[in-house]
Design a protein around this motif. Structure first.
Motif, PDB file in Angstrom:
ATOM      1  N   SER A 295      64.189  52.823  43.557  1.00  0.00           N
ATOM      2  CA  SER A 295      63.512  51.646  44.090  1.00  0.00           C
ATOM      3  C   SER A 295      63.153  51.868  45.558  1.00  0.00           C
ATOM      4  O   SER A 295      63.489  52.899  46.149  1.00  0.00           O
ATOM      5  N   LYS A 296      62.526  50.869  46.158  1.00  0.00           N
ATOM      6  CA  LYS A 296      62.155  50.933  47.571  1.00  0.00           C
ATOM      7  C   LYS A 296      63.394  51.074  48.455  1.00  0.00           C
ATOM      8  O   LYS A 296      63.444  51.927  49.345  1.00  0.00           O
ATOM      9  N   ASN A 297      64.409  50.228  48.234  1.00  0.00           N
ATOM     10  CA  ASN A 297      65.628  50.315  49.043  1.00  0.00           C
ATOM     11  C   ASN A 297      66.357  51.631  48.825  1.00  0.00           C
ATOM     12  O   ASN A 297      66.906  52.218  49.752  1.00  0.00           O
ATOM     13  N   HIS A 298      66.350  52.105  47.600  1.00  0.00           N
ATOM     14  CA  HIS A 298      66.964  53.399  47.274  1.00  0.00           C
ATOM     15  C   HIS A 298      66.285  54.498  48.090  1.00  0.00           C
ATOM     16  O   HIS A 298      66.943  55.312  48.739  1.00  0.00           O
ATOM     17  N   SER A 299      64.977  54.506  48.068  1.00  0.00           N
ATOM     18  CA  SER A 299      64.210  55.514  48.787  1.00  0.00           C
ATOM     19  C   SER A 299      64.459  55.433  50.291  1.00  0.00           C
ATOM     20  O   SER A 299      64.623  56.455  50.969  1.00  0.00           O
ATOM     21  N   ARG A 300      64.486  54.226  50.813  1.00  0.00           N
ATOM     22  CA  ARG A 300      64.738  54.013  52.249  1.00  0.00           C
ATOM     23  C   ARG A 300      66.111  54.570  52.631  1.00  0.00           C
ATOM     24  O   ARG A 300      66.246  55.278  53.633  1.00  0.00           O
ATOM     25  N   LEU A 301      67.128  54.266  51.850  1.00  0.00           N
ATOM     26  CA  LEU A 301      68.473  54.756  52.158  1.00  0.00           C
ATOM     27  C   LEU A 301      68.571  56.271  52.038  1.00  0.00           C
ATOM     28  O   LEU A 301      69.223  56.928  52.849  1.00  0.00           O
ATOM     29  N   GLN A 302      67.934  56.823  51.029  1.00  0.00           N
ATOM     30  CA  GLN A 302      67.957  58.274  50.843  1.00  0.00           C
ATOM     31  C   GLN A 302      67.367  58.961  52.070  1.00  0.00           C
ATOM     32  O   GLN A 302      67.935  59.938  52.577  1.00  0.00           O
ATOM     33  N   GLN A 303      66.273  58.457  52.557  1.00  0.00           N
ATOM     34  CA  GLN A 303      65.627  59.018  53.751  1.00  0.00           C
ATOM     35  C   GLN A 303      66.513  58.855  54.984  1.00  0.00           C
ATOM     36  O   GLN A 303      66.717  59.803  55.733  1.00  0.00           O
ATOM     37  N   ARG A 304      67.050  57.670  55.191  1.00  0.00           N
ATOM     38  CA  ARG A 304      67.850  57.412  56.386  1.00  0.00           C
ATOM     39  C   ARG A 304      69.130  58.236  56.426  1.00  0.00           C
ATOM     40  O   ARG A 304      69.510  58.768  57.468  1.00  0.00           O
ATOM     41  N   ILE A 305      69.803  58.346  55.299  1.00  0.00           N
ATOM     42  CA  ILE A 305      71.027  59.164  55.249  1.00  0.00           C
ATOM     43  C   ILE A 305      70.673  60.623  55.512  1.00  0.00           C
ATOM     44  O   ILE A 305      71.336  61.310  56.284  1.00  0.00           O
ATOM     45  N   GLY A 306      69.612  61.096  54.873  1.00  0.00           N
ATOM     46  CA  GLY A 306      69.178  62.475  55.079  1.00  0.00           C
ATOM     47  C   GLY A 306      68.825  62.764  56.533  1.00  0.00           C
ATOM     48  O   GLY A 306      69.184  63.822  57.074  1.00  0.00           O
ATOM     49  N   VAL A 307      68.150  61.833  57.181  1.00  0.00           N
ATOM     50  CA  VAL A 307      67.785  62.008  58.590  1.00  0.00           C
ATOM     51  C   VAL A 307      69.032  62.049  59.468  1.00  0.00           C
ATOM     52  O   VAL A 307      69.160  62.907  60.345  1.00  0.00           O
ATOM     53  N   GLU A 308      69.969  61.125  59.250  1.00  0.00           N
ATOM     54  CA  GLU A 308      71.210  61.117  60.039  1.00  0.00           C
ATOM     55  C   GLU A 308      71.953  62.442  59.885  1.00  0.00           C
ATOM     56  O   GLU A 308      72.446  63.002  60.867  1.00  0.00           O
ATOM     57  N   LEU A 309      72.028  62.934  58.663  1.00  0.00           N
ATOM     58  CA  LEU A 309      72.715  64.205  58.430  1.00  0.00           C
ATOM     59  C   LEU A 309      71.983  65.369  59.111  1.00  0.00           C
ATOM     60  O   LEU A 309      72.610  66.230  59.725  1.00  0.00           O
ATOM     61  N   ALA A 310      70.666  65.375  59.028  1.00  0.00           N
ATOM     62  CA  ALA A 310      69.885  66.451  59.639  1.00  0.00           C
ATOM     63  C   ALA A 310      69.992  66.433  61.159  1.00  0.00           C
ATOM     64  O   ALA A 310      70.170  67.484  61.795  1.00  0.00           O
ATOM     65  N   ILE A 311      69.908  65.252  61.746  1.00  0.00           N
ATOM     66  CA  ILE A 311      69.965  65.141  63.210  1.00  0.00           C
ATOM     67  C   ILE A 311      71.326  65.574  63.741  1.00  0.00           C
ATOM     68  O   ILE A 311      71.418  66.350  64.699  1.00  0.00           O
ATOM     69  N   HIS A 312      72.388  65.072  63.136  1.00  0.00           N
ATOM     70  CA  HIS A 312      73.723  65.289  63.686  1.00  0.00           C
ATOM     71  C   HIS A 312      74.447  66.528  63.153  1.00  0.00           C
ATOM     72  O   HIS A 312      75.386  67.012  63.791  1.00  0.00           O
ATOM     73  N   TYR A 313      74.017  67.029  61.978  1.00  0.00           N
ATOM     74  CA  TYR A 313      74.756  68.143  61.362  1.00  0.00           C
ATOM     75  C   TYR A 313      73.852  69.269  60.869  1.00  0.00           C
ATOM     76  O   TYR A 313      74.289  70.120  60.105  1.00  0.00           O
ATOM     77  N   GLY A 314      72.603  69.273  61.312  1.00  0.00           N
ATOM     78  CA  GLY A 314      71.649  70.283  60.856  1.00  0.00           C
ATOM     79  C   GLY A 314      72.036  71.706  61.189  1.00  0.00           C
ATOM     80  O   GLY A 314      71.595  72.635  60.518  1.00  0.00           O
ATOM     81  N   ASP A 315      72.889  71.892  62.207  1.00  0.00           N
ATOM     82  CA  ASP A 315      73.330  73.245  62.542  1.00  0.00           C
ATOM     83  C   ASP A 315      74.519  73.687  61.698  1.00  0.00           C
ATOM     84  O   ASP A 315      74.847  74.866  61.644  1.00  0.00           O
ATOM     85  N   GLN A 316      75.154  72.751  60.990  1.00  0.00           N
ATOM     86  CA  GLN A 316      76.303  73.063  60.142  1.00  0.00           C
ATOM     87  C   GLN A 316      75.979  73.017  58.649  1.00  0.00           C
ATOM     88  O   GLN A 316      76.535  73.772  57.865  1.00  0.00           O
ATOM     89  N   TYR A 317      75.121  72.058  58.288  1.00  0.00           N
ATOM     90  CA  TYR A 317      74.856  71.807  56.870  1.00  0.00           C
ATOM     91  C   TYR A 317      73.358  71.692  56.588  1.00  0.00           C
ATOM     92  O   TYR A 317      72.606  71.192  57.419  1.00  0.00           O
TER      93      TYR A 317
END
Length: 165
Positions: free
Chosen positions: A29-51
């Motif tokens: 759904s729309k909310n599902h997609s929004r959360l998937q993007q936001r979680i992915g961005v947070e992980l990439a920004i803060h842990y992109g050098d590790q994961y």
């Protein structure tokens, strides 16, 4: 006009069925997609050098193969000349976001297969309650709501206030 609407609905149901069969889960759904993007961005920004964070990646294990919303692997060099359609490596963490047509029970059952394959943590994101459950292979579960989520298996911490803003 009515016949066109019926035909469009039939086509939509076929496409939805194909998506669901291919991935083993409902159309997001729309909310599902929004959360998937936001979680992915947070992980990439803060842990992109590790994961490395992957979205909708087909995994060979567990068997049958599954396609989690997001999964986390140790970072590795990119190889743009070779690609994989199904990945045989087991992720460290699997993140599933509950869709409107799914149940928590359905997704927690999936966690058992992932843990058997070697996954270290399984995040169950509940959009309606703005809550994330971090399930661990030993049966422990951590519950996070409107605060910092910290996964003890990988050291990842993300601010749920940002994710659910």
């Amino acid at each position: 006009m009515e016949a066109v609407a019926v035909a469009e609905q039939a086509v939509e149901e076929v496409v939805r069925s194909q998506y669901e069969l291919e991935r083993g889960k409902p159309v997001p759904s729309k909310n599902h997609s929004r959360l998937q993007q936001r979680i992915g961005v947070e992980l990439a920004i803060h842990y992109g050098d590790q994961y490395d964070t992957y979205s909708e990646l087909s995994l060979e294990a567990p068997n049958p193969s599954m396609v989690p919303d997001l999964c986390l692997f140790p970072v590795e060099p990119s190889n743009w000349r070779e690609d994989e359609v199904r990945v045989s490596a087991v992720p460290l963490t699997v993140i599933e976001i509950v869709s409107p047509s799914q149940t928590d029970t359905e997704l927690t059952e999936k966690s058992k297969a992932y843990f058997a394959a070697g996954v270290k943590s399984y995040w169950l994101v509940q959009p309606v309650l703005r809550t994330v459950f971090v399930l661990l292979p030993n049966g422990d579960e951590l519950v996070f709501h409107n605060d910092m989520l910290t996964d003890p298996t990988n050291g990842v911490s993300i601010d749920l206030k940002k994710v659910f803003r």
